[in-house]
Design a protein around this motif. Structure first.
Motif, PDB file in Angstrom:
ATOM      1  N   MET A  22       0.918  -1.126  -0.198  1.00  0.00           N
ATOM      2  CA  MET A  22      -0.115  -0.368  -0.061  1.00  0.00           C
ATOM      3  C   MET A  22       0.782   1.109   0.094  1.00  0.00           C
ATOM      4  N   ILE A  23       1.942   1.067   0.570  1.00  0.00           N
ATOM      5  CA  ILE A  23       2.947   2.398   0.643  1.00  0.00           C
ATOM      6  C   ILE A  23       3.522   2.628  -0.765  1.00  0.00           C
ATOM      7  N   VAL A  24       3.759   1.694  -1.473  1.00  0.00           N
ATOM      8  CA  VAL A  24       4.072   1.613  -2.769  1.00  0.00           C
ATOM      9  C   VAL A  24       3.115   2.171  -3.558  1.00  0.00           C
ATOM     10  N   ALA A  25       1.729   1.719  -3.410  1.00  0.00           N
ATOM     11  CA  ALA A  25       0.753   2.211  -3.940  1.00  0.00           C
ATOM     12  C   ALA A  25       0.407   3.675  -3.723  1.00  0.00           C
ATOM     13  N   GLY A  26       0.820   4.217  -2.596  1.00  0.00           N
ATOM     14  CA  GLY A  26       0.937   5.367  -2.308  1.00  0.00           C
ATOM     15  C   GLY A  26       1.678   6.380  -2.835  1.00  0.00           C
ATOM     16  N   PHE A  27       2.737   5.753  -3.750  1.00  0.00           N
ATOM     17  CA  PHE A  27       3.633   6.701  -4.705  1.00  0.00           C
ATOM     18  C   PHE A  27       2.916   7.159  -5.702  1.00  0.00           C
ATOM     19  N   PHE A  28       1.958   6.434  -6.198  1.00  0.00           N
ATOM     20  CA  PHE A  28       1.052   6.677  -7.396  1.00  0.00           C
ATOM     21  C   PHE A  28       0.293   7.935  -7.029  1.00  0.00           C
ATOM     22  N   TYR A  29      -0.113   8.351  -5.934  1.00  0.00           N
ATOM     23  CA  TYR A  29      -0.590   9.505  -5.551  1.00  0.00           C
ATOM     24  C   TYR A  29       0.234  10.765  -4.675  1.00  0.00           C
ATOM     25  N   GLY A  30       1.405  10.468  -4.682  1.00  0.00           N
ATOM     26  CA  GLY A  30       2.223  11.394  -4.218  1.00  0.00           C
ATOM     27  C   GLY A  30       2.301  11.131  -2.700  1.00  0.00           C
ATOM     28  N   LYS A  31       1.823  10.175  -2.023  1.00  0.00           N
ATOM     29  CA  LYS A  31       1.753   9.998  -0.578  1.00  0.00           C
ATOM     30  C   LYS A  31       2.234   8.695  -0.098  1.00  0.00           C
ATOM     31  N   GLY A  32       3.183   8.284  -0.762  1.00  0.00           N
ATOM     32  CA  GLY A  32       3.804   6.934  -0.165  1.00  0.00           C
ATOM     33  C   GLY A  32       4.844   7.275   1.083  1.00  0.00           C
ATOM     34  N   TYR A  33       5.618   8.260   1.005  1.00  0.00           N
ATOM     35  CA  TYR A  33       6.245   8.668   2.326  1.00  0.00           C
ATOM     36  C   TYR A  33       5.648   8.805   3.371  1.00  0.00           C
ATOM     37  N   HIS A  34       4.214   9.698   3.249  1.00  0.00           N
ATOM     38  CA  HIS A  34       3.576   9.851   4.271  1.00  0.00           C
ATOM     39  C   HIS A  34       3.022   8.818   4.846  1.00  0.00           C
ATOM     40  N   ALA A  35       2.452   7.777   3.813  1.00  0.00           N
ATOM     41  CA  ALA A  35       1.798   6.531   4.113  1.00  0.00           C
ATOM     42  C   ALA A  35       2.639   5.758   5.122  1.00  0.00           C
ATOM     43  N   PRO A  88      -2.380  -2.159   7.369  1.00  0.00           N
ATOM     44  CA  PRO A  88      -3.051  -1.677   6.118  1.00  0.00           C
ATOM     45  C   PRO A  88      -3.923  -0.331   6.719  1.00  0.00           C
ATOM     46  N   GLU A  89      -4.670  -0.159   7.801  1.00  0.00           N
ATOM     47  CA  GLU A  89      -5.816   1.073   8.174  1.00  0.00           C
ATOM     48  C   GLU A  89      -4.548   2.290   7.978  1.00  0.00           C
ATOM     49  N   GLY A  90      -3.196   2.079   8.717  1.00  0.00           N
ATOM     50  CA  GLY A  90      -2.201   3.252   8.855  1.00  0.00           C
ATOM     51  C   GLY A  90      -1.905   3.556   7.466  1.00  0.00           C
ATOM     52  N   ALA A  91      -1.715   2.531   6.390  1.00  0.00           N
ATOM     53  CA  ALA A  91      -1.302   3.043   5.233  1.00  0.00           C
ATOM     54  C   ALA A  91      -2.378   3.721   4.604  1.00  0.00           C
ATOM     55  N   ILE A  92      -3.555   3.393   4.603  1.00  0.00           N
ATOM     56  CA  ILE A  92      -4.521   3.971   3.824  1.00  0.00           C
ATOM     57  C   ILE A  92      -4.893   5.335   4.730  1.00  0.00           C
ATOM     58  N   ALA A  93      -4.709   5.632   5.747  1.00  0.00           N
ATOM     59  CA  ALA A  93      -4.970   6.855   6.403  1.00  0.00           C
ATOM     60  C   ALA A  93      -3.865   7.758   6.247  1.00  0.00           C
ATOM     61  N   GLY A  94      -2.835   7.233   5.818  1.00  0.00           N
ATOM     62  CA  GLY A  94      -1.665   8.158   5.422  1.00  0.00           C
ATOM     63  C   GLY A  94      -1.809   8.561   3.884  1.00  0.00           C
ATOM     64  N   ASP A 133     -13.506   9.203  -0.845  1.00  0.00           N
ATOM     65  CA  ASP A 133     -12.432   8.445   0.122  1.00  0.00           C
ATOM     66  C   ASP A 133     -12.644   6.968  -0.179  1.00  0.00           C
ATOM     67  N   ILE A 134     -14.013   6.552  -0.228  1.00  0.00           N
ATOM     68  CA  ILE A 134     -14.145   4.975  -0.337  1.00  0.00           C
ATOM     69  C   ILE A 134     -13.842   4.471  -1.549  1.00  0.00           C
ATOM     70  N   SER A 135     -14.049   5.241  -2.721  1.00  0.00           N
ATOM     71  CA  SER A 135     -13.592   4.933  -4.340  1.00  0.00           C
ATOM     72  C   SER A 135     -11.786   4.968  -4.352  1.00  0.00           C
ATOM     73  N   LYS A 136     -11.345   5.900  -3.757  1.00  0.00           N
ATOM     74  CA  LYS A 136     -10.210   5.799  -3.633  1.00  0.00           C
ATOM     75  C   LYS A 136      -9.132   4.664  -2.826  1.00  0.00           C
ATOM     76  N   THR A 137      -9.860   4.394  -1.912  1.00  0.00           N
ATOM     77  CA  THR A 137      -9.355   3.290  -1.177  1.00  0.00           C
ATOM     78  C   THR A 137      -9.594   1.923  -1.773  1.00  0.00           C
ATOM     79  N   VAL A 138     -10.631   1.883  -2.660  1.00  0.00           N
ATOM     80  CA  VAL A 138     -10.765   0.503  -3.480  1.00  0.00           C
ATOM     81  C   VAL A 138      -9.748   0.691  -4.352  1.00  0.00           C
ATOM     82  N   LYS A 139      -9.337   1.810  -5.097  1.00  0.00           N
ATOM     83  CA  LYS A 139      -8.291   1.778  -6.158  1.00  0.00           C
ATOM     84  C   LYS A 139      -6.958   1.255  -5.561  1.00  0.00           C
ATOM     85  N   VAL A 140      -6.674   1.808  -4.306  1.00  0.00           N
ATOM     86  CA  VAL A 140      -5.643   1.419  -3.744  1.00  0.00           C
ATOM     87  C   VAL A 140      -5.609  -0.138  -3.415  1.00  0.00           C
ATOM     88  N   MET A 141      -6.777  -0.711  -2.999  1.00  0.00           N
ATOM     89  CA  MET A 141      -6.991  -2.161  -2.822  1.00  0.00           C
ATOM     90  C   MET A 141      -6.635  -2.934  -4.261  1.00  0.00           C
TER      91      MET A 141
END
Length: 314
Positions: free
Chosen positions: A213-226, A245-251, A284-292
């Motif tokens: 999920m952290i790797v996925a977060g880099f697609f949104y520019g949020k990987g390091y924050h996650a 996983p909840e921490g990664a999504i929150a980030g 944010d529900i749709s965004k979480t599904v995309k990260v999934m």
């Protein structure tokens, strides 16, 4: 061939999901666990009896969960074995189901607050009757995040390690936890060992899920924050695994998850996960599904590489 089977099973889940009328093995597992509970409570009269009953339940279901698919996998040959393997992967993962159920909550919430509460009650164990719109959205996001591990990465992980029987064994463990692994008065004793075993089985997959999920977060520019939120807040959960996983999504979302909720009439106070940078929104529900889905795709790629290297070397 294993890579083709893996891809076929994953695609089948993406297309079909889990139709309610389909005779899904998890439904059989649920009926089995329900009958075991009735039998245990018939003979168990003390806390120790219930704990022993839960321990025996775990042993029986681990044997059944692994043994029955192992027999099929062992005796089937040719196309029969191939179809069984594809079927096993398909029924062990639940990405499409998570997507569909999350969208149902989103759609219901668009109609009314009460409709959103009612729809959410189908996928969470908490009391939804007094939840606000933000709390409904937050609960949906948390469910998709946690079940990215429980419903996708973990079964695929055990399939990778132990083959199709490993996936079914994990599903039996996870189903036990979802049915009896609670800390309320009714299940605190009976569910003690099922909950412990589920925590053990999810230890590695939850951490793999958070990493992907952290790797996925880099697609949104949020990987390091996650990464920072996972590192800081992964312990801010009653579960030793769900905080990852909840921490990664929150980030990734830049929102705050967690907090107290009612479970079966009992208020459970839970710490917060993430920073309150903004109010959580329905999108944010749709965004979480995309990260999934990105997380699932990354793990399938890793599995493909592992399988290729394994067969190349051995």
């Amino acid at each position: 061939m294993m890579v083709k089977i893996l891809i076929a099973g994953v695609i089948l889940d993406l297309i079909l999901g889990d139709p309610y009328s389909f005779p899904h093995p998890v439904k059989w597992m649920g009926h089995m666990i329900m009958r075991e509970e009735i039998l245990i409570r018939k003979f168990a009269h003390t806390k120790k009896d219930l704990q022993l009953g839960g321990f025996i339940m775990v042993l029986i279901n681990l044997v059944l969960g692994f043994g029955i698919p192992f027999a099929f996998d062992y005796f089937l040959k040719g196309m029969g074995k191939t179809f069984f393997s594809i079927y096993g992967i398909y029924v062990c993962i639940s990405g499409k189901m998570l997507h569909v159920e999350a969208c149902k909550v989103k759609k219901a919430l668009g109609n009314s607050l009460e409709a959103g509460r009612k729809q959410l009650s189908n996928i969470v164990g908490r009391d939804t009757r007094e939840l606000t719109e933000s709390e409904i959205i937050k609960a949906t996001v948390e469910t998709v995040a946690e079940n990215t591990s429980d419903g996708i990465i973990a079964p695929l992980f055990y399939i990778l390690i132990f083959g199709i029987p490993g996936g079914f064994m994990y599903k039996f463990v996870n189903t036990m936890d979802s049915m009896v692994g609670y800390t309320n008065d009714k299940y605190i004793d009976l569910g003690r060992f099922p909950a412990i075993v589920d925590d053990i089985f999810n230890y590695i997959p939850a951490r793999i899920t958070a990493l992907l999920m952290i790797v996925a977060g880099f697609f949104y520019g949020k990987g390091y924050h996650a990464y920072k939120i996972v590192k800081r807040d992964h312990k801010n959960h009653l579960s030793p695994n769900a905080g990852y996983p909840e921490g990664a999504i929150a980030g990734i979302l830049g929102v705050q998850l967690g907090g107290g909720h009612h479970y079966f009439g009992k208020y459970i106070d839970k710490p917060r996960i993430g920073d309150y940078n903004r109010k959580i929104e329905i999108r944010d529900i749709s965004k979480t599904v995309k990260v999934m889905y990105i997380t699932e795709g990354l793990f399938v790629i890793l599995m493909t590489i592992f399988i290729h290297v394994k067969y190349t070397l051995f």
